[in-house]
Design a protein around this motif. Structure first.
Motif, short mmCIF file in Angstrom:
data_model
loop_
_atom_site.label_atom_id
_atom_site.label_comp_id
_atom_site.label_asym_id
_atom_site.label_seq_id
_atom_site.Cartn_x
_atom_site.Cartn_y
_atom_site.Cartn_z
N THR A 136 32.73 25.86 -39.03
CA THR A 136 32.40 26.45 -37.74
C THR A 136 31.26 25.74 -37.05
O THR A 136 30.92 26.08 -35.93
CB THR A 136 32.02 27.94 -37.90
OG1 THR A 136 30.87 28.04 -38.75
CG2 THR A 136 33.17 28.74 -38.49
N GLY A 137 30.68 24.77 -37.72
CA GLY A 137 29.59 24.02 -37.11
C GLY A 137 28.26 24.76 -37.14
O GLY A 137 27.32 24.39 -36.46
N ALA A 138 28.18 25.78 -37.95
CA ALA A 138 26.94 26.57 -38.02
C ALA A 138 25.82 25.78 -38.67
O ALA A 138 24.64 26.04 -38.42
CB ALA A 138 27.17 27.87 -38.77
N LEU A 139 26.18 24.84 -39.51
CA LEU A 139 25.15 24.03 -40.15
C LEU A 139 25.01 22.73 -39.38
O LEU A 139 25.58 21.71 -39.72
CB LEU A 139 25.52 23.73 -41.61
CG LEU A 139 25.41 24.87 -42.58
CD1 LEU A 139 25.82 24.40 -43.97
CD2 LEU A 139 24.02 25.43 -42.64
N ALA A 140 24.29 22.80 -38.30
CA ALA A 140 24.07 21.59 -37.50
C ALA A 140 23.13 20.68 -38.27
O ALA A 140 22.30 21.13 -39.05
CB ALA A 140 23.46 21.97 -36.16
N GLU A 141 23.28 19.43 -38.03
CA GLU A 141 22.40 18.50 -38.73
C GLU A 141 20.97 18.72 -38.28
O GLU A 141 20.69 18.83 -37.09
CB GLU A 141 22.84 17.07 -38.45
CG GLU A 141 24.19 16.78 -39.03
CD GLU A 141 24.28 15.36 -39.49
OE1 GLU A 141 23.23 14.70 -39.63
OE2 GLU A 141 25.40 14.91 -39.71
N ARG A 142 20.11 18.80 -39.26
CA ARG A 142 18.70 19.00 -38.96
C ARG A 142 18.06 17.67 -38.57
O ARG A 142 18.30 16.66 -39.21
CB ARG A 142 17.97 19.55 -40.19
CG ARG A 142 18.46 20.90 -40.59
CD ARG A 142 17.65 21.37 -41.79
NE ARG A 142 18.29 22.54 -42.35
CZ ARG A 142 18.19 22.91 -43.59
NH1 ARG A 142 17.47 22.21 -44.44
NH2 ARG A 142 18.79 23.99 -44.02
N PRO A 143 17.28 17.69 -37.53
CA PRO A 143 16.59 16.44 -37.21
C PRO A 143 15.57 16.13 -38.29
O PRO A 143 14.90 17.01 -38.80
CB PRO A 143 15.90 16.73 -35.87
CG PRO A 143 15.88 18.23 -35.75
CD PRO A 143 16.98 18.76 -36.63
N THR A 144 15.50 14.90 -38.65
CA THR A 144 14.57 14.51 -39.69
C THR A 144 13.36 13.84 -39.05
O THR A 144 13.47 13.19 -38.01
CB THR A 144 15.21 13.53 -40.69
OG1 THR A 144 15.70 12.41 -39.96
CG2 THR A 144 16.35 14.19 -41.43
N ALA A 145 12.25 14.03 -39.67
CA ALA A 145 11.02 13.41 -39.15
C ALA A 145 11.09 11.92 -39.43
O ALA A 145 11.63 11.50 -40.44
CB ALA A 145 9.80 14.03 -39.86
N PRO A 146 10.58 11.12 -38.52
CA PRO A 146 10.61 9.68 -38.75
C PRO A 146 9.76 9.32 -39.97
O PRO A 146 8.74 9.95 -40.23
CB PRO A 146 10.03 9.09 -37.47
CG PRO A 146 9.37 10.21 -36.76
CD PRO A 146 9.96 11.48 -37.27
N LEU A 147 10.22 8.35 -40.71
CA LEU A 147 9.49 7.91 -41.88
C LEU A 147 8.34 7.01 -41.45
O LEU A 147 8.50 6.17 -40.59
CB LEU A 147 10.42 7.12 -42.82
CG LEU A 147 11.57 7.93 -43.42
CD1 LEU A 147 12.46 6.99 -44.22
CD2 LEU A 147 11.05 9.02 -44.32
N THR A 148 7.23 7.25 -42.03
CA THR A 148 6.07 6.38 -41.75
C THR A 148 5.71 5.64 -43.01
O THR A 148 5.79 6.20 -44.09
CB THR A 148 4.85 7.21 -41.27
OG1 THR A 148 4.54 8.15 -42.29
CG2 THR A 148 5.15 7.92 -39.97
N MET A 149 5.35 4.44 -42.83
CA MET A 149 4.98 3.64 -43.99
C MET A 149 3.47 3.65 -44.12
O MET A 149 2.75 3.42 -43.17
CB MET A 149 5.49 2.21 -43.85
CG MET A 149 7.00 2.20 -43.80
SD MET A 149 7.75 0.61 -44.09
CE MET A 149 7.03 0.05 -45.57
N GLN A 150 3.04 3.97 -45.29
CA GLN A 150 1.60 3.94 -45.55
C GLN A 150 1.32 2.74 -46.42
O GLN A 150 2.02 2.47 -47.37
CB GLN A 150 1.16 5.23 -46.25
CG GLN A 150 1.35 6.46 -45.39
CD GLN A 150 0.96 7.71 -46.16
OE1 GLN A 150 0.71 7.65 -47.34
NE2 GLN A 150 0.93 8.81 -45.45
N GLY A 151 0.31 2.07 -46.11
CA GLY A 151 0.12 0.90 -46.94
C GLY A 151 -1.19 0.33 -46.89
O GLY A 151 -2.20 0.28 -46.60
#
Length: 151
Positions: A136-151
């Motif tokens: 039914t499309g009830a589980l819409a894709e969740r937006p993911t936070a952009p990955l940040t590189m720590q270094g």
């Protein structure tokens, strides 16, 4: 000549359909409730030696279903779940065990069968809910936070 129509719908529930090894099965939504009540009743019916008859499991299941106002079809479908569970746990003739009033079995074994059947129906219900939500499309894709590189 009139044709007999057999209803495959549970009176008070929507059924979960699943594909097993070689067949498709139907599990009523009330199955886990019926099995839980059955487990409680079997636990109370054990004799002083911690034993019960296999037939007492079915008696308890019928009583549990009646208390939940489940119809006969729901009881039969729930019994099928229990038989499959017993078979998967190594019971050679599970349908015969559930009709046996002559040979006692350890209540721990009966509770193991019932507990496994309860877990299986819960797992099946959860997977069915997820698949219905996906349809039914009830589980819409969740937006993911952009990955940040720590270094």
């Amino acid at each position: 000549m009139a044709r007999l129509q057999i209803s495959t719908e549970c009176q008070s529930c929507e059924a979960i359909r699943y594909h097993g090894r070689n067949a498709m099965g139907i599990v009523p939504n009330s199955a886990s409730q019926i099995l839980e009540e059955t487990l409680d009743k079997v636990r109370l019916r054990a004799n002083a030696d911690g034993e019960c008859f296999g037939g007492e499991i079915m008696d308890a299941m019928r009583e549990a279903a009646a208390g939940l106002r489940a119809d006969r079809l729901e009881v039969l479908l729930t019994r099928a779940v229990l038989v499959q569970t017993m078979e998967s746990l190594g019971e050679s003739y599970p349908a015969e065990v559930l009709q046996d009033y002559e040979n006692r079995m350890p209540v721990s074994k009966a509770l193991k069968y019932l507990s496994e059947a309860i877990e299986w129906t819960r797992h099946l219900k959860q997977s069915d809910d997820v698949s219905r939500a996906n349809e039914t499309g009830a589980l819409a894709e969740r937006p993911t936070a952009p990955l940040t590189m720590q270094g």
